[in-house]
Design an enzyme around this catalytic site. Structure first.
Site, PDB file in Angstrom:
ATOM      1  N   ASP A 176       0.837  -1.202   0.000  1.00 47.83           N
ATOM      2  CA  ASP A 176       0.000   0.000   0.000  1.00 47.83           C
ATOM      3  C   ASP A 176       0.875   1.257   0.000  1.00 47.83           C
ATOM      4  OD1 ASP A 176       0.862  -0.174   2.607  1.00 47.83           O
ATOM      5  OD2 ASP A 176      -1.121  -0.014   3.517  1.00 47.83           O
ATOM      6  N   ASP A 223      -1.006  -6.202  -0.310  1.00 45.26           N
ATOM      7  CA  ASP A 223      -1.435  -5.579   0.942  1.00 45.26           C
ATOM      8  C   ASP A 223      -2.942  -5.457   1.004  1.00 45.26           C
ATOM      9  OD1 ASP A 223       0.393  -4.923   2.915  1.00 45.26           O
ATOM     10  OD2 ASP A 223       1.137  -3.164   1.839  1.00 45.26           O
ATOM     11  N   LYS A 264      -1.112  -9.380   2.995  1.00 45.86           N
ATOM     12  CA  LYS A 264      -0.426  -8.849   4.180  1.00 45.86           C
ATOM     13  C   LYS A 264      -1.356  -7.893   4.899  1.00 45.86           C
ATOM     14  CE  LYS A 264       3.101  -5.699   3.920  1.00 45.86           C
ATOM     15  NZ  LYS A 264       2.572  -4.568   4.686  1.00 45.86           N
ATOM     16  N   GLU A 267      -1.594  -5.368   8.705  1.00 43.15           N
ATOM     17  CA  GLU A 267      -0.821  -4.773   9.793  1.00 43.15           C
ATOM     18  C   GLU A 267      -1.473  -5.056  11.140  1.00 43.15           C
ATOM     19  OE1 GLU A 267      -0.244  -0.600   9.004  1.00 43.15           O
ATOM     20  OE2 GLU A 267       0.731  -0.986   7.080  1.00 43.15           O
ATOM     21  N   GLU A 298       9.012  -3.722  10.662  1.00 43.67           N
ATOM     22  CA  GLU A 298       9.372  -2.410  10.093  1.00 43.67           C
ATOM     23  C   GLU A 298       9.837  -1.472  11.200  1.00 43.67           C
ATOM     24  OE1 GLU A 298       6.551  -0.694   7.360  1.00 43.67           O
ATOM     25  OE2 GLU A 298       7.713   1.165   7.201  1.00 43.67           O
TER      26      GLU A 298
HETATM   27  O1  KIV Z   1       3.536  -1.091   1.543  1.00 40.33           O
HETATM   28  C1  KIV Z   1       4.729  -1.415   1.617  1.00 40.33           C
HETATM   29  O2  KIV Z   1       5.544  -1.162   0.734  1.00 40.33           O
HETATM   30  C2  KIV Z   1       5.155  -2.124   2.824  1.00 40.33           C
HETATM   31  C3  KIV Z   1       6.621  -2.328   3.010  1.00 40.33           C
HETATM   32  C4  KIV Z   1       7.236  -1.073   3.442  1.00 40.33           C
HETATM   33  C5  KIV Z   1       6.905  -3.450   3.919  1.00 40.33           C
HETATM   34  O3  KIV Z   1       4.351  -2.477   3.632  1.00 40.33           O
END
Ligand code: KIV
Length: 290
Positions: A53, A92, A122, A124, A191
């Site tokens: 994202d 994401d 993914k 968070e 991160e």
């Molecule tokens: O969105 C993204 O690029 C990320 C990375 C920074 C891990 O979540």
């Protein structure tokens, strides 16, 4: 008869990560949001592509990841899927697409997989996401978790700062990582966490850690491609090592082309098309004058 060895390296699937970790082999992950960059990253041999994202900052210029929509990640995932043959594609789940309830989260994740071609998603969060991770995994959706600095919490956190700098917060990160592993995540992005904390987590877990600003002990390193090649604006975080200046290359190419147009040098004879001889040009010119 001897079998011919394939000249291309094998497609990366989820189990490859655990195998690499067991062997102590480091893997690499980069972001991509479109067909050409996905092809370049894939053909360079990068094992994981993240349709992050961060598209909100890097491509859309939103300033943060909050406004990114499922449609934007879906469209980017489709393009990346067309460009990447080998890398494992992780997409994401944007802010708001896994926050309402589990059913809606599953529906959104399935869209990324079925319509987009994502091979994992993914999200968070730590202990607050355990039920969600379990539910997704139960629906055959491979999950990467993401702890430490979680950019979707930028308003709550008040900025992008290193997380886990006290004993209590470091302990919480370590506990969260273990709980996420137990819930079924197959990897965890760490991160902006102190390297010592990332090392403890990487040693404790059987699943892979994917570090960004988390030191060298992580099993996999990830960077935003556009940071790596110099295609972002503003100050880079200290963990970014920039290997190229694509902005300078692009500006130079644009300036040279503009100069050639303005001086009448572009397009030249070779770069133009002519009419076949059988077409009577004089007749056409006459038409123009009539
Ligand atoms: O969105 C993204 O690029 C990320 C990375 C920074 C891990 O979540």
């Amino acid at each position: 008869m001897a079998y011919l060895k394939p000249d291309k390296p094998e497609k990366v699937y989820v189990p490859a990560l655990r195998k690499a970790k067991r062997k102590g082999k480091k893997l690499v992950c980069l972001t991509a949001y479109d067909y050409p960059t996905a092809r370049i990253v894939d053909e360079a041999g990068v094992e994981l592509i993240l349709v992050g994202d961060s598209i909100g900052n890097v491509i859309h210029g939103y300033g943060n990841t909050i406004p990114v929509t499922l449609e934007e990640i879906l469209s980017a995932t489709k393009a990346v899927k067309r460009g990447a043959e080998r890398a494992l594609i992780i997409s994401d789940l944007p802010y708001g697409t896994y926050h309402v309830n589990e059913d809606e989260t599953v529906r959104n994740a399935l869209r990324l997989m079925k319509d987009g071609g994502a091979e994992a998603v993914k999200l968070e969060g730590g202990r607050n996401r355990l039920n969600l991770v379990k539910r997704l995994v139960n629906e055959e959706i491979p999950v990467v978790a993401h702890i430490g600095l979680t950019p979707q919490s930028v308003h709550k956190l008040g900025g992008y700062r290193v997380q886990g700098k006290t004993t209590a917060t470091a302990k919480k990160l370590i506990e969260d990582a273990k709980m996420l592993e137990d819930a079924g995540a197959f990897a965890i992005v760490l991160e902006l966490v102190p390297k010592e904390v990332a090392e403890i987590i990487s040693n404790e877990l059987k699943i892979s850690t994917i570090g960004i600003g988390a030191g060298s002990a992580c099993d996999i390193q990830v960077l935003v491609l556009h940071d790596l090649v110099g295609l972002t604006f503003g100050r880079l975080p200290r963990f970014v090592r920039q290997y190229a200046d694509i902005r300078e290359f692009m500006t130079d190419a644009i300036n040279r082309w503009s100069d050639d147009v303005r001086s009448g040098d572009y397009p030249n004879e070779d770069e133009s098309y002519g009419l076949p001889e059988k077409v009577d040009i004089e007749a056409l010119k006459k038409l123009e004058n009539d």
